[in-house]
Design a protein around this motif. Structure first.
Motif, short mmCIF file in Angstrom:
data_model
loop_
_atom_site.label_atom_id
_atom_site.label_comp_id
_atom_site.label_asym_id
_atom_site.label_seq_id
_atom_site.Cartn_x
_atom_site.Cartn_y
_atom_site.Cartn_z
N PHE A 151 -52.05 6.58 -5.49
CA PHE A 151 -53.17 6.42 -4.56
C PHE A 151 -54.13 5.33 -5.05
O PHE A 151 -54.68 4.58 -4.28
CB PHE A 151 -53.99 7.72 -4.46
N SER A 152 -54.34 5.30 -6.38
CA SER A 152 -55.43 4.48 -6.94
C SER A 152 -55.21 3.00 -6.71
O SER A 152 -54.08 2.51 -6.82
CB SER A 152 -55.56 4.75 -8.44
N PHE A 183 -52.20 2.31 -11.85
CA PHE A 183 -52.04 3.62 -12.51
C PHE A 183 -51.06 4.53 -11.75
O PHE A 183 -51.36 5.70 -11.50
CB PHE A 183 -53.38 4.36 -12.63
N SER A 185 -48.38 6.77 -11.91
CA SER A 185 -47.52 7.57 -12.80
C SER A 185 -46.11 7.63 -12.23
O SER A 185 -45.94 7.63 -11.02
CB SER A 185 -48.07 9.00 -12.93
N THR A 397 -63.14 12.84 -10.72
CA THR A 397 -63.48 12.58 -12.12
C THR A 397 -64.65 13.48 -12.49
O THR A 397 -65.35 14.01 -11.61
CB THR A 397 -63.90 11.11 -12.33
N GLU A 399 -67.48 12.61 -13.57
CA GLU A 399 -68.70 12.03 -12.98
C GLU A 399 -68.81 12.37 -11.50
O GLU A 399 -69.87 12.77 -11.01
CB GLU A 399 -68.67 10.50 -13.10
C1 FAD Z 1 -52.72 8.72 -17.46
C2 FAD Z 1 -53.16 8.41 -16.09
C3 FAD Z 1 -52.30 8.65 -15.03
C4 FAD Z 1 -52.67 8.33 -13.74
N1 FAD Z 1 -51.80 8.57 -12.72
C5 FAD Z 1 -52.16 8.27 -11.45
C6 FAD Z 1 -51.27 8.45 -10.37
O1 FAD Z 1 -50.14 8.90 -10.54
N2 FAD Z 1 -51.70 8.12 -9.13
C7 FAD Z 1 -52.91 7.62 -8.89
O2 FAD Z 1 -53.24 7.37 -7.75
N3 FAD Z 1 -53.79 7.41 -9.90
C8 FAD Z 1 -53.42 7.72 -11.16
N4 FAD Z 1 -54.31 7.49 -12.20
C9 FAD Z 1 -55.55 6.81 -11.91
C10 FAD Z 1 -56.81 7.65 -11.98
O3 FAD Z 1 -56.80 8.70 -11.06
C11 FAD Z 1 -57.99 6.76 -11.71
O4 FAD Z 1 -57.84 6.15 -10.46
C12 FAD Z 1 -58.14 5.70 -12.69
O5 FAD Z 1 -58.17 6.21 -13.99
C13 FAD Z 1 -59.50 5.04 -12.40
O6 FAD Z 1 -59.48 3.87 -13.04
P1 FAD Z 1 -60.83 3.05 -13.23
O7 FAD Z 1 -61.58 3.61 -14.36
O8 FAD Z 1 -60.41 1.64 -13.24
O9 FAD Z 1 -61.63 3.37 -11.91
P2 FAD Z 1 -63.02 2.91 -11.42
O10 FAD Z 1 -62.90 2.79 -9.94
O11 FAD Z 1 -63.49 1.73 -12.21
O12 FAD Z 1 -63.93 4.12 -11.73
C14 FAD Z 1 -64.51 4.38 -12.99
C15 FAD Z 1 -65.34 5.61 -12.87
O13 FAD Z 1 -66.44 5.37 -12.00
C16 FAD Z 1 -66.67 6.48 -11.16
N5 FAD Z 1 -66.54 6.06 -9.77
C17 FAD Z 1 -65.50 5.46 -9.17
N6 FAD Z 1 -65.76 5.25 -7.86
C18 FAD Z 1 -66.99 5.74 -7.64
C19 FAD Z 1 -67.83 5.81 -6.51
N7 FAD Z 1 -67.45 5.33 -5.33
N8 FAD Z 1 -69.05 6.40 -6.65
C20 FAD Z 1 -69.47 6.87 -7.85
N9 FAD Z 1 -68.71 6.80 -8.96
C21 FAD Z 1 -67.50 6.25 -8.86
C22 FAD Z 1 -65.62 7.52 -11.48
O14 FAD Z 1 -66.18 8.54 -12.26
C23 FAD Z 1 -64.58 6.78 -12.25
O15 FAD Z 1 -64.03 7.57 -13.29
C24 FAD Z 1 -53.95 7.79 -13.49
C25 FAD Z 1 -54.83 7.55 -14.56
C26 FAD Z 1 -54.45 7.84 -15.84
C27 FAD Z 1 -55.41 7.57 -16.96
#
Ligand code: FAD
Length: 417
Positions: A151-152, A183, A185, A397, A399
Protein backbone atom coordinates in the motif's frame (compact mmCIF):
# COMPACT_ATOMS: atom_id res chain seq x y z
CA UNK A 1 -8.21 -30.04 20.96
CA UNK A 2 -5.65 -32.21 19.22
CA UNK A 3 -3.80 -33.65 22.21
CA UNK A 4 -0.91 -34.92 20.07
CA UNK A 5 0.29 -31.36 19.69
CA UNK A 6 2.64 -29.76 22.24
CA UNK A 7 1.38 -27.88 25.29
CA UNK A 8 2.85 -24.47 25.99
CA UNK A 9 3.54 -22.91 29.40
CA UNK A 10 0.48 -20.60 29.64
CA UNK A 11 2.69 -17.64 30.63
CA UNK A 12 4.18 -17.82 27.16
CA UNK A 13 1.02 -18.78 25.29
CA UNK A 14 -0.55 -15.81 23.56
CA UNK A 15 -3.93 -16.11 25.28
CA UNK A 16 -2.59 -17.36 28.64
CA UNK A 17 -4.68 -19.73 30.73
CA UNK A 18 -8.46 -19.58 31.19
CA UNK A 19 -9.07 -17.47 28.11
CA UNK A 20 -12.15 -18.74 26.27
CA UNK A 21 -11.02 -20.46 23.05
CA UNK A 22 -13.15 -22.67 20.85
CA UNK A 23 -11.94 -26.05 19.58
CA UNK A 24 -10.82 -24.68 16.24
CA UNK A 25 -8.82 -21.89 17.87
CA UNK A 26 -7.13 -24.34 20.25
CA UNK A 27 -6.15 -26.64 17.39
CA UNK A 28 -4.83 -23.77 15.24
CA UNK A 29 -2.79 -22.35 18.11
CA UNK A 30 -1.35 -25.77 18.86
CA UNK A 31 -0.43 -26.11 15.19
CA UNK A 32 1.32 -22.73 15.20
CA UNK A 33 3.18 -23.76 18.37
CA UNK A 34 4.26 -26.95 16.64
CA UNK A 35 5.67 -25.10 13.61
CA UNK A 36 7.21 -22.32 15.70
CA UNK A 37 10.45 -23.92 16.92
CA UNK A 38 11.46 -24.67 13.29
CA UNK A 39 10.84 -21.03 12.43
CA UNK A 40 12.92 -19.92 15.41
CA UNK A 41 15.84 -22.07 14.26
CA UNK A 42 15.83 -20.48 10.81
CA UNK A 43 15.21 -16.91 11.99
CA UNK A 44 18.88 -16.03 12.52
CA UNK A 45 19.79 -16.92 8.92
CA UNK A 46 16.94 -14.96 7.32
CA UNK A 47 17.87 -12.01 9.49
CA UNK A 48 21.59 -12.23 8.65
CA UNK A 49 20.97 -12.64 4.93
CA UNK A 50 17.93 -10.31 4.82
CA UNK A 51 16.36 -13.15 2.83
CA UNK A 52 12.74 -14.26 2.55
CA UNK A 53 11.63 -17.21 4.75
CA UNK A 54 10.67 -19.52 1.88
CA UNK A 55 11.13 -22.69 3.99
CA UNK A 56 8.70 -21.33 6.61
CA UNK A 57 6.16 -20.65 3.88
CA UNK A 58 6.54 -24.21 2.63
CA UNK A 59 5.72 -25.35 6.18
CA UNK A 60 2.74 -22.98 6.41
CA UNK A 61 1.50 -24.28 3.07
CA UNK A 62 1.89 -27.93 4.10
CA UNK A 63 0.06 -27.24 7.37
CA UNK A 64 -2.89 -25.65 5.52
CA UNK A 65 -2.24 -22.29 7.17
CA UNK A 66 -2.03 -20.29 3.93
CA UNK A 67 -5.81 -20.70 3.85
CA UNK A 68 -6.20 -19.67 7.51
CA UNK A 69 -8.59 -16.79 6.76
CA UNK A 70 -10.18 -18.26 3.64
CA UNK A 71 -13.85 -18.94 4.49
CA UNK A 72 -14.65 -22.62 5.02
CA UNK A 73 -17.05 -22.70 2.07
CA UNK A 74 -14.03 -21.94 -0.15
CA UNK A 75 -11.94 -24.70 1.44
CA UNK A 76 -10.07 -22.62 4.04
CA UNK A 77 -9.91 -22.65 7.84
CA UNK A 78 -12.43 -19.80 8.16
CA UNK A 79 -10.51 -17.91 10.83
CA UNK A 80 -12.05 -14.60 11.91
CA UNK A 81 -9.93 -11.61 12.92
CA UNK A 82 -9.59 -12.79 16.51
CA UNK A 83 -8.49 -16.28 15.54
CA UNK A 84 -6.10 -14.90 12.94
CA UNK A 85 -4.55 -12.53 15.50
CA UNK A 86 -3.99 -15.29 18.06
CA UNK A 87 -2.27 -17.49 15.43
CA UNK A 88 -0.24 -14.57 14.10
CA UNK A 89 1.00 -13.61 17.58
CA UNK A 90 1.99 -17.23 18.17
CA UNK A 91 4.06 -17.23 14.98
CA UNK A 92 5.52 -13.86 16.02
CA UNK A 93 7.07 -15.47 19.11
CA UNK A 94 9.27 -17.54 16.83
CA UNK A 95 10.02 -15.39 13.77
CA UNK A 96 8.87 -11.79 13.52
CA UNK A 97 9.54 -11.50 9.78
CA UNK A 98 7.48 -14.61 9.04
CA UNK A 99 4.58 -13.37 11.17
CA UNK A 100 4.69 -9.90 9.65
CA UNK A 101 4.71 -11.14 6.06
CA UNK A 102 2.07 -13.72 6.94
CA UNK A 103 -0.07 -10.75 8.00
CA UNK A 104 0.09 -9.33 4.48
CA UNK A 105 -0.90 -12.70 3.01
CA UNK A 106 -3.62 -13.56 5.54
CA UNK A 107 -5.26 -10.13 5.30
CA UNK A 108 -5.43 -10.56 1.54
CA UNK A 109 -7.89 -13.35 2.31
CA UNK A 110 -9.50 -11.95 5.51
CA UNK A 111 -10.51 -8.64 3.94
CA UNK A 112 -12.17 -9.96 0.75
CA UNK A 113 -13.47 -12.88 2.84
CA UNK A 114 -15.21 -12.66 6.20
CA UNK A 115 -14.75 -8.93 6.52
CA UNK A 116 -16.32 -8.10 3.13
CA UNK A 117 -19.38 -10.17 4.10
CA UNK A 118 -20.23 -7.41 6.61
CA UNK A 119 -20.13 -4.59 4.07
CA UNK A 120 -22.91 -3.15 1.94
CA UNK A 121 -22.90 -4.19 -1.71
CA UNK A 122 -25.58 -4.21 -4.38
CA UNK A 123 -26.77 -7.66 -5.41
CA UNK A 124 -24.78 -7.31 -8.60
CA UNK A 125 -21.60 -6.31 -6.71
CA UNK A 126 -22.05 -9.18 -4.27
CA UNK A 127 -22.48 -11.72 -7.07
CA UNK A 128 -19.42 -10.39 -8.93
CA UNK A 129 -17.35 -10.38 -5.74
CA UNK A 130 -18.39 -13.94 -4.93
CA UNK A 131 -17.16 -15.08 -8.35
CA UNK A 132 -13.88 -13.17 -8.23
CA UNK A 133 -12.96 -14.06 -4.68
CA UNK A 134 -13.51 -17.73 -5.51
CA UNK A 135 -10.63 -17.33 -7.98
CA UNK A 136 -8.34 -15.79 -5.32
CA UNK A 137 -9.22 -18.33 -2.69
CA UNK A 138 -8.70 -21.23 -5.05
CA UNK A 139 -5.22 -19.95 -5.86
CA UNK A 140 -4.41 -19.87 -2.15
CA UNK A 141 -6.03 -23.11 -1.05
CA UNK A 142 -5.40 -25.32 -4.09
CA UNK A 143 -2.27 -23.81 -5.64
CA UNK A 144 -0.58 -22.54 -2.46
CA UNK A 145 -0.31 -18.99 -3.78
CA UNK A 146 1.05 -16.28 -1.49
CA UNK A 147 -0.27 -12.71 -1.58
CA UNK A 148 1.48 -9.47 -0.56
CA UNK A 149 -0.16 -6.17 0.43
CA UNK A 150 1.81 -3.23 -0.94
CA UNK A 151 0.00 0.00 0.00
CA UNK A 152 2.74 2.43 1.06
CA UNK A 153 3.89 5.05 -1.41
CA UNK A 154 5.78 7.62 0.67
CA UNK A 155 2.82 10.04 0.48
CA UNK A 156 -0.10 10.67 2.85
CA UNK A 157 -2.07 7.87 1.13
CA UNK A 158 -1.04 4.92 3.29
CA UNK A 159 -1.90 7.02 6.35
CA UNK A 160 -5.46 7.17 4.95
CA UNK A 161 -5.25 10.92 4.29
CA UNK A 162 -4.98 11.17 0.49
CA UNK A 163 -5.77 9.09 -2.61
CA UNK A 164 -3.13 6.58 -3.67
CA UNK A 165 -0.87 7.93 -6.43
CA UNK A 166 -0.72 4.51 -8.06
CA UNK A 167 -3.57 4.55 -10.56
CA UNK A 168 -5.64 2.02 -12.49
CA UNK A 169 -7.27 3.01 -15.77
CA UNK A 170 -10.21 0.94 -16.99
CA UNK A 171 -9.40 -0.80 -20.26
CA UNK A 172 -11.01 -3.63 -22.22
CA UNK A 173 -11.15 -6.72 -19.97
CA UNK A 174 -9.33 -5.22 -17.02
CA UNK A 175 -7.20 -2.43 -15.62
CA UNK A 176 -3.93 -0.76 -16.58
CA UNK A 177 -1.88 0.02 -13.48
CA UNK A 178 0.89 2.63 -13.19
CA UNK A 179 2.77 3.81 -10.12
CA UNK A 180 5.20 2.87 -7.38
CA UNK A 181 4.93 1.17 -4.00
CA UNK A 182 7.61 1.32 -1.30
CA UNK A 183 8.29 -1.07 1.57
CA UNK A 184 6.47 -3.92 -0.20
CA UNK A 185 7.00 -6.92 2.09
CA UNK A 186 7.36 -10.22 0.17
CA UNK A 187 8.82 -8.30 -2.81
CA UNK A 188 9.97 -10.86 -5.33
CA UNK A 189 8.50 -13.69 -3.25
CA UNK A 190 4.73 -13.20 -3.60
CA UNK A 191 2.73 -14.82 -6.36
CA UNK A 192 0.27 -11.88 -6.26
CA UNK A 193 0.48 -8.30 -4.98
CA UNK A 194 -2.82 -6.97 -3.59
CA UNK A 195 -2.26 -3.37 -4.64
CA UNK A 196 -4.31 -0.41 -3.42
CA UNK A 197 -4.62 2.16 -6.18
CA UNK A 198 -6.99 4.88 -7.32
CA UNK A 199 -9.25 4.62 -10.33
CA UNK A 200 -7.85 7.00 -12.90
CA UNK A 201 -10.41 9.81 -13.24
CA UNK A 202 -9.88 13.56 -13.81
CA UNK A 203 -10.01 14.08 -10.00
CA UNK A 204 -8.44 11.30 -7.88
CA UNK A 205 -10.59 10.45 -4.85
CA UNK A 206 -10.10 8.11 -1.88
CA UNK A 207 -13.63 6.87 -2.54
CA UNK A 208 -12.36 5.41 -5.83
CA UNK A 209 -9.71 3.23 -4.18
CA UNK A 210 -9.36 -0.11 -5.95
CA UNK A 211 -7.84 -3.26 -4.50
CA UNK A 212 -6.30 -5.28 -7.34
CA UNK A 213 -4.32 -8.53 -7.37
CA UNK A 214 -1.34 -8.01 -9.66
CA UNK A 215 0.37 -11.28 -10.68
CA UNK A 216 4.02 -11.39 -9.58
CA UNK A 217 5.13 -12.16 -13.14
CA UNK A 218 3.02 -9.50 -14.86
CA UNK A 219 4.86 -7.69 -17.69
CA UNK A 220 5.70 -4.13 -16.59
CA UNK A 221 6.09 -5.02 -12.89
CA UNK A 222 9.62 -4.70 -11.51
CA UNK A 223 11.11 -5.05 -8.04
CA UNK A 224 13.67 -2.34 -7.35
CA UNK A 225 15.92 -0.96 -4.61
CA UNK A 226 18.13 -2.66 -2.08
CA UNK A 227 17.09 -4.03 1.31
CA UNK A 228 19.50 -3.80 4.22
CA UNK A 229 17.39 -2.42 7.11
CA UNK A 230 17.70 -2.36 10.90
CA UNK A 231 15.00 -4.94 11.61
CA UNK A 232 12.38 -7.23 10.07
CA UNK A 233 15.02 -8.06 7.51
CA UNK A 234 13.37 -11.29 6.39
CA UNK A 235 10.34 -9.35 5.12
CA UNK A 236 12.35 -8.21 2.05
CA UNK A 237 10.26 -5.06 1.72
CA UNK A 238 11.64 -3.58 -1.50
CA UNK A 239 9.98 -1.22 -4.00
CA UNK A 240 7.56 -2.20 -6.77
CA UNK A 241 7.30 -0.27 -10.02
CA UNK A 242 4.20 -0.63 -12.20
CA UNK A 243 4.52 0.49 -15.81
CA UNK A 244 1.33 -0.16 -17.80
CA UNK A 245 0.72 -3.41 -15.93
CA UNK A 246 -2.45 -5.13 -17.16
CA UNK A 247 -4.67 -6.69 -14.48
CA UNK A 248 -7.70 -8.68 -15.70
CA UNK A 249 -11.15 -7.84 -14.32
CA UNK A 250 -11.09 -10.91 -12.07
CA UNK A 251 -8.08 -9.36 -10.29
CA UNK A 252 -10.41 -7.06 -8.31
CA UNK A 253 -10.21 -8.20 -4.68
CA UNK A 254 -13.11 -5.95 -3.70
CA UNK A 255 -15.75 -4.23 -5.84
CA UNK A 256 -15.39 -0.52 -6.64
CA UNK A 257 -15.88 1.67 -3.56
CA UNK A 258 -15.90 -1.21 -1.07
CA UNK A 259 -12.33 -0.77 0.22
CA UNK A 260 -13.19 2.82 1.19
CA UNK A 261 -16.23 1.51 3.06
CA UNK A 262 -14.16 -1.18 4.78
CA UNK A 263 -11.55 1.32 5.96
CA UNK A 264 -14.15 3.43 7.73
CA UNK A 265 -16.56 0.73 8.95
CA UNK A 266 -14.14 -2.07 9.94
CA UNK A 267 -11.32 -0.16 11.71
CA UNK A 268 -9.86 -3.27 13.34
CA UNK A 269 -8.68 -4.34 9.88
CA UNK A 270 -5.73 -2.03 10.55
CA UNK A 271 -4.82 -3.69 13.86
CA UNK A 272 -3.62 -6.90 12.20
CA UNK A 273 0.07 -5.94 12.22
CA UNK A 274 0.13 -5.71 16.00
CA UNK A 275 -0.13 -9.46 16.79
CA UNK A 276 3.37 -9.97 15.36
CA UNK A 277 4.72 -7.55 17.95
CA UNK A 278 2.62 -9.07 20.74
CA UNK A 279 4.43 -12.31 19.93
CA UNK A 280 7.84 -10.61 20.00
CA UNK A 281 7.07 -9.14 23.44
CA UNK A 282 6.21 -12.58 24.82
CA UNK A 283 9.37 -14.05 23.28
CA UNK A 284 11.58 -11.40 24.89
CA UNK A 285 10.01 -12.02 28.29
CA UNK A 286 10.28 -15.80 27.98
CA UNK A 287 13.90 -15.57 26.91
CA UNK A 288 14.75 -13.34 29.87
CA UNK A 289 13.19 -15.71 32.42
CA UNK A 290 14.97 -18.71 30.91
CA UNK A 291 18.27 -16.84 30.66
CA UNK A 292 18.19 -15.76 34.30
CA UNK A 293 17.30 -19.32 35.33
CA UNK A 294 20.26 -20.67 33.34
CA UNK A 295 17.96 -22.58 30.98
CA UNK A 296 18.92 -21.16 27.58
CA UNK A 297 20.19 -24.03 25.47
CA UNK A 298 23.79 -23.69 24.30
CA UNK A 299 24.65 -21.41 27.24
CA UNK A 300 26.51 -22.48 30.41
CA UNK A 301 23.91 -23.13 33.14
CA UNK A 302 24.83 -19.95 34.99
CA UNK A 303 21.94 -18.60 37.03
CA UNK A 304 21.50 -14.90 37.74
CA UNK A 305 18.07 -15.03 39.30
CA UNK A 306 19.30 -14.47 42.88
CA UNK A 307 20.00 -10.75 42.35
CA UNK A 308 17.13 -8.51 43.49
CA UNK A 309 17.69 -6.15 40.54
CA UNK A 310 17.04 -9.04 38.13
CA UNK A 311 13.89 -10.02 39.96
CA UNK A 312 12.62 -6.44 39.82
CA UNK A 313 13.42 -6.21 36.11
CA UNK A 314 11.50 -9.41 35.39
CA UNK A 315 8.61 -8.10 37.47
CA UNK A 316 8.59 -4.86 35.50
CA UNK A 317 8.61 -6.80 32.24
CA UNK A 318 5.74 -9.02 33.35
CA UNK A 319 3.64 -6.01 34.40
CA UNK A 320 4.18 -4.42 31.00
CA UNK A 321 3.55 -7.70 29.19
CA UNK A 322 0.29 -8.35 31.01
CA UNK A 323 -0.93 -4.77 30.47
CA UNK A 324 -0.20 -5.23 26.78
CA UNK A 325 -1.73 -8.68 26.51
CA UNK A 326 -4.90 -7.64 28.37
CA UNK A 327 -5.50 -4.78 25.93
CA UNK A 328 -4.64 -7.01 22.96
CA UNK A 329 -7.19 -9.66 23.98
CA UNK A 330 -9.82 -7.03 24.79
CA UNK A 331 -9.33 -5.41 21.40
CA UNK A 332 -9.92 -8.76 19.71
CA UNK A 333 -13.28 -9.08 21.47
CA UNK A 334 -14.27 -5.67 20.07
CA UNK A 335 -13.40 -6.40 16.43
CA UNK A 336 -16.54 -6.10 14.26
CA UNK A 337 -18.17 -3.93 11.64
CA UNK A 338 -19.32 -0.51 12.87
CA UNK A 339 -17.81 -0.78 16.36
CA UNK A 340 -18.96 1.79 18.92
CA UNK A 341 -16.71 4.75 19.58
CA UNK A 342 -15.13 3.38 22.76
CA UNK A 343 -14.07 0.22 20.88
CA UNK A 344 -12.53 2.26 18.07
CA UNK A 345 -10.60 4.40 20.58
CA UNK A 346 -9.54 1.24 22.41
CA UNK A 347 -8.26 -0.27 19.15
CA UNK A 348 -5.97 2.74 18.64
CA UNK A 349 -4.85 2.47 22.27
CA UNK A 350 -4.17 -1.26 21.89
CA UNK A 351 -2.17 -0.82 18.69
CA UNK A 352 -0.13 1.98 20.27
CA UNK A 353 0.46 0.01 23.46
CA UNK A 354 1.50 -3.21 21.71
CA UNK A 355 3.91 -1.48 19.32
CA UNK A 356 5.53 0.72 21.96
CA UNK A 357 5.59 -1.87 24.76
CA UNK A 358 7.04 -4.62 22.58
CA UNK A 359 10.07 -2.45 21.97
CA UNK A 360 10.24 -1.43 25.63
CA UNK A 361 10.03 -5.02 26.84
CA UNK A 362 12.88 -5.90 24.44
CA UNK A 363 14.88 -2.93 25.77
CA UNK A 364 14.39 -4.16 29.35
CA UNK A 365 15.31 -7.70 28.29
CA UNK A 366 18.63 -6.54 26.82
CA UNK A 367 19.44 -4.43 29.85
CA UNK A 368 18.60 -7.29 32.20
CA UNK A 369 20.36 -10.10 30.35
CA UNK A 370 23.40 -7.90 29.72
CA UNK A 371 26.25 -8.16 27.24
CA UNK A 372 25.58 -11.74 26.16
CA UNK A 373 22.23 -10.67 24.81
CA UNK A 374 23.93 -8.32 22.31
CA UNK A 375 25.50 -11.31 20.57
CA UNK A 376 24.03 -12.60 17.33
CA UNK A 377 24.20 -16.15 18.71
CA UNK A 378 21.18 -15.32 20.90
CA UNK A 379 17.81 -14.10 19.59
CA UNK A 380 17.37 -11.07 21.85
CA UNK A 381 19.18 -8.50 19.74
CA UNK A 382 17.09 -9.54 16.71
CA UNK A 383 13.87 -9.29 18.75
CA UNK A 384 14.99 -5.83 19.85
CA UNK A 385 15.65 -4.66 16.27
CA UNK A 386 12.46 -6.25 14.90
CA UNK A 387 10.37 -4.73 17.70
CA UNK A 388 11.57 -1.25 16.74
CA UNK A 389 9.64 -1.46 13.43
CA UNK A 390 6.16 -1.86 14.96
CA UNK A 391 5.49 1.78 15.78
CA UNK A 392 6.40 2.80 12.22
CA UNK A 393 3.82 0.69 10.41
CA UNK A 394 1.19 2.70 8.56
CA UNK A 395 -1.68 3.38 8.61
CA UNK A 396 -1.74 3.16 12.41
CA UNK A 397 1.75 4.23 13.42
CA UNK A 398 2.20 5.07 17.11
CA UNK A 399 2.11 8.76 16.19
CA UNK A 400 -1.04 8.45 14.11
CA UNK A 401 -2.78 6.43 16.84
CA UNK A 402 -2.19 9.33 19.23
CA UNK A 403 -3.41 11.80 16.59
CA UNK A 404 -6.59 9.77 16.10
CA UNK A 405 -7.25 9.22 19.82
CA UNK A 406 -6.94 12.93 20.52
CA UNK A 407 -8.91 14.14 17.52
CA UNK A 408 -11.73 11.59 17.75
CA UNK A 409 -12.13 12.15 21.49
CA UNK A 410 -12.60 15.88 20.96
CA UNK A 411 -14.52 15.95 17.67
CA UNK A 412 -17.57 14.01 16.57
CA UNK A 413 -17.79 12.98 12.88
CA UNK A 414 -18.52 16.04 10.73
CA UNK A 415 -17.57 18.55 13.45
CA UNK A 416 -14.95 21.22 12.74
CA UNK A 417 -13.89 24.59 14.14
C1 FAD B 1 9.63 -3.97 7.96
C2 FAD B 1 8.59 -3.18 7.26
C3 FAD B 1 7.69 -3.83 6.44
C4 FAD B 1 6.73 -3.12 5.75
N1 FAD B 1 5.86 -3.78 4.94
C5 FAD B 1 4.91 -3.08 4.27
C6 FAD B 1 4.01 -3.72 3.38
O1 FAD B 1 4.06 -4.93 3.19
N2 FAD B 1 3.10 -2.96 2.74
C7 FAD B 1 3.02 -1.63 2.90
O2 FAD B 1 2.16 -1.02 2.32
N3 FAD B 1 3.86 -0.98 3.73
C8 FAD B 1 4.80 -1.69 4.40
N4 FAD B 1 5.68 -1.02 5.23
C9 FAD B 1 5.64 0.43 5.27
C10 FAD B 1 5.09 1.06 6.53
O3 FAD B 1 3.76 0.71 6.77
C11 FAD B 1 5.19 2.56 6.39
O4 FAD B 1 4.49 2.97 5.25
C12 FAD B 1 6.56 3.03 6.24
O5 FAD B 1 7.38 2.55 7.28
C13 FAD B 1 6.50 4.56 6.34
O6 FAD B 1 7.66 5.00 5.86
P1 FAD B 1 8.09 6.52 6.10
O7 FAD B 1 8.64 6.66 7.45
O8 FAD B 1 8.90 6.86 4.92
O9 FAD B 1 6.72 7.29 6.05
P2 FAD B 1 6.37 8.79 6.21
O10 FAD B 1 5.21 9.02 5.30
O11 FAD B 1 7.60 9.63 6.05
O12 FAD B 1 5.87 8.89 7.66
C14 FAD B 1 6.71 9.01 8.79
C15 FAD B 1 5.86 9.13 10.00
O13 FAD B 1 5.11 10.34 9.96
C16 FAD B 1 3.79 10.15 10.40
N5 FAD B 1 2.87 10.51 9.33
C17 FAD B 1 2.81 10.04 8.08
N6 FAD B 1 1.80 10.61 7.40
C18 FAD B 1 1.20 11.45 8.26
C19 FAD B 1 0.11 12.34 8.16
N7 FAD B 1 -0.57 12.49 7.03
N8 FAD B 1 -0.24 13.06 9.27
C20 FAD B 1 0.46 12.95 10.42
N9 FAD B 1 1.52 12.12 10.55
C21 FAD B 1 1.88 11.40 9.50
C22 FAD B 1 3.64 8.68 10.74
O14 FAD B 1 3.68 8.49 12.13
C23 FAD B 1 4.81 8.02 10.09
O15 FAD B 1 5.33 6.97 10.88
C24 FAD B 1 6.65 -1.72 5.92
C25 FAD B 1 7.56 -1.05 6.76
C26 FAD B 1 8.52 -1.76 7.42
C27 FAD B 1 9.48 -1.03 8.30
Amino acid sequence: MDTRLPQTDPRYAVAGSNFPLNGKQKALLALAEELGPRFAERAERYDREASFPFENYADLRAAGLLGLCVPEKFGGQGADLKTYALVSATLGKYCGATALTFNMHACSTLWPGILADDLDMTNEQRAGHEKRRAVHFERVVKQGAVYAQPFSEGSAAAAGKAPFGTTAAKVEGGWRVNGKKIFASLAGAAHYYGVLCTENKPELSMRDTLYLAVPGDAPGLTVTGDWDPLGMRGTVSRNLLFKDVFVPDDGAMMPRGVYFQAASRWPHMFTTLSPTYMGIAIAAYEFTVKYLRGEVSGMPPVKRRMYPTKQIAVAEMWVKLEQTRALFLRMLEDARVDPPKDARLRAYAAQYTIMENANDICRLAIRTCGGQSMLKSLPLERLYRDSRCGALMLPWTAELCLDRIGREALYEPGEDD
